[in-house]
Design a protein around this motif. Sequence first.
Motif, PDB file in Angstrom:
ATOM      1  N   SER A 242       0.836  -1.197   0.000  1.00 40.47           N
ATOM      2  CA  SER A 242       0.000   0.000   0.000  1.00 40.47           C
ATOM      3  C   SER A 242       0.875   1.252   0.000  1.00 40.47           C
ATOM      4  O   SER A 242       1.752   1.397   0.848  1.00 40.47           O
ATOM      5  CB  SER A 242      -0.918   0.019   1.214  1.00 40.47           C
TER       6      SER A 242
ATOM      7  N   ILE B 280      -9.949   1.296   1.935  1.00 38.29           N
ATOM      8  CA  ILE B 280     -10.036   0.624   0.638  1.00 38.29           C
ATOM      9  C   ILE B 280     -11.362   0.959  -0.037  1.00 38.29           C
ATOM     10  O   ILE B 280     -12.432   0.919   0.567  1.00 38.29           O
ATOM     11  CB  ILE B 280      -9.911  -0.902   0.799  1.00 38.29           C
TER      12      ILE B 280
ATOM     13  N   ILE C 137      -7.870   3.768  -2.842  1.00 38.38           N
ATOM     14  CA  ILE C 137      -7.778   4.063  -1.412  1.00 38.38           C
ATOM     15  C   ILE C 137      -8.174   5.528  -1.193  1.00 38.38           C
ATOM     16  O   ILE C 137      -7.675   6.413  -1.890  1.00 38.38           O
ATOM     17  CB  ILE C 137      -6.346   3.838  -0.871  1.00 38.38           C
TER      18      ILE C 137
ATOM     19  N   PRO D 194       5.134   1.658  -3.680  1.00 37.10           N
ATOM     20  CA  PRO D 194       4.566   0.354  -3.347  1.00 37.10           C
ATOM     21  C   PRO D 194       5.465  -0.810  -3.757  1.00 37.10           C
ATOM     22  O   PRO D 194       5.268  -1.940  -3.327  1.00 37.10           O
ATOM     23  CB  PRO D 194       3.262   0.333  -4.145  1.00 37.10           C
TER      24      PRO D 194
ATOM     25  N   LEU E 277      -1.049  -5.018  -0.371  1.00 35.43           N
ATOM     26  CA  LEU E 277      -2.256  -4.476  -1.014  1.00 35.43           C
ATOM     27  C   LEU E 277      -2.758  -5.356  -2.150  1.00 35.43           C
ATOM     28  O   LEU E 277      -3.937  -5.687  -2.217  1.00 35.43           O
ATOM     29  CB  LEU E 277      -1.959  -3.072  -1.547  1.00 35.43           C
TER      30      LEU E 277
END
Length: 637
Positions: A493, A499, A521, A531, A632
């Motif tokens: 993330s 989310i 998000i 990420p 994520l």
Amino acid sequence: MASHKEVAKQIVDKIGGSKNVDQAWHCVTRLRFNLDDKEKVEMEEIKKMNGVMGAQFSGDQFQVIIGNQVSDVFAEVEPLVGVAGSGEVKNSGEKQGAVSLVMDFISGIFTPILPALAGAGLLKGFLALFVTVGWLTNESDTYMVLNAIGDSVFYFLPFFLAVSTAKKMRTNEYLALIVAGTLMYPTFIESFNAAQAAGTTETLDFLGWGFINIPVLNYDTSVIPVILSVILLKYVYNLVKKVIPSAIQLMFAPMIAFLIVLPLSLWIVGPLGTNIGNFVSDIFNWLFEFSGLFAGLLLAGLMPIIIMTGMHYAFAPIAITSIASLGYDSMVMPMMFISNVAQAGAAFGVAVLTKNKQMKQLGLSSGISAAIGITEPAMYGVNMKLKKPFILAMISAGILGAFAGWYGLKSYAMSGIVGVFAIPIFADPAGESASLIVSIILFILALVLPFILVLIFRFKDVEDDTTAVAQPEVEKEDNKAVEATGKETMVQSPLKGTIVPLSEVSDPTFSEEIMGKGIAIEPEENRVVAPISGSIMVFPDSKHAIGIKGDNGEEILIHIGIDTVSLKGEHFKGLINEGDRIEVGQPLVEFDREAIREKDIQTVTMIVVTNTSEYLDVLPIHDGTIFEGEHLLSLIK
């Protein structure tokens, strides 16, 4: 970045180009081609392509296994192959074998109408389920309306088949509808029903000559009569057009074709097709009645092989005819149901046992897909790759299929995708619950039995690097080629927040996954971090979006807010530059989310895998609140 268009172009190039394609269409998971010259196909190159799960010849038909995104890829293939994808005439330079020709013909007819059959069949299944559990009565007005919706495609099936057959035969679909309309004319149906009620048969003395006696039959839900009649129409109509002057073809050619084809259809072709359909259906039903145990063992056990060759489409007319004449199907739907779920059970077993992280994710995701009824990801991506799980799934399906055949498990409707959501088709419309209960038990056993067998007999696991994303060579400043070392395709993330499913984002570019799959998000902090590790490919002056090329080949787009490009960089502070090398967790951008929101601009941030087509699946891992640096997305190769 490989888009659907690029995948389509590569496939068409490697099958010999558009000029080598005689016909192209697709089913639930595969592109299907009839080709002029099979020798031009670069089979192994196609198998290695990103976005392709496998490729094979089934008879003379070439199949490219894509998976769930097949319709998107075909949408790009169709304009490339031109008339071959649209149903217009294009002569093949090579003759097909008889069996292959029949399989191609049947699949070409039934594939286009599968969505209608699946949706209507499932609705009828749920109606029967609701009657069984007492939520509805089959005499209520609600039942009447919903039953009309579910029954329509089956009652008017000749119209659907007329159109799909005309497309396959490359003749006029509207003329074909006249054939279906004549067979389904209400006067004939009413006369047939009246004769049935009186226990007699009725014939029509056409032309009054005494020997052209047309039997009055009911062709609703019939399959073979309309298909044979449209085939006859194609050749008669083409012949008539050759002998009729072009100036009067528009009016007289169709009329003359109708006057020849339709009396013949009512007199000979229709009754012949009805008898053929009933005869074939009776043979298979007799086989299941005579030795259901043996028939179920063979059909359920070998169903994966049948599906791989595309021959399962040949069973569709048998199932439809059986349901129309007997009110149930004891062969196709029950055995396919058991076989599909068994593939899911084996894939779940692999997910538990394998030490390979990506195979574990693939086993889980493809197992879920197979349990729903789409088995190719589990078969090709997991079970066949490891061999033993595939065999154990077939053995499990054979055992349970033998029981189902012995018991006489029946489905009372069709379902295009046969899995957990197809359970309602086993509910008896009369309200009896036995068949439904047995189907639920068999569903559980079909998951559990191969799962346990895989755990007991195990398999040769794959090494981590055999499923890792292919690593590109990167030229460094010292001109030495090195390989990227990342092996786990995981996306963390880039910010803290809540989310939001991508489908709920207001921008259709993201919600319709035009850019690729991913997640969104709603941020709770004012910064974005990397990420993944890799390099910055795109970083515009507006600072609202970052494009990253990962060390494992993944291409990630982080888009902060909706229409934030209009701010022209206001309220954004870039911490990196285009071309920079970054490490996971490194801060990339700071932004003032409150100031952005005050201008009525959304701050929801999209994290999208723009080369989605290179992966079997993109799996969101979290829902609810997520923190910076948490897992994520998983990218399944």
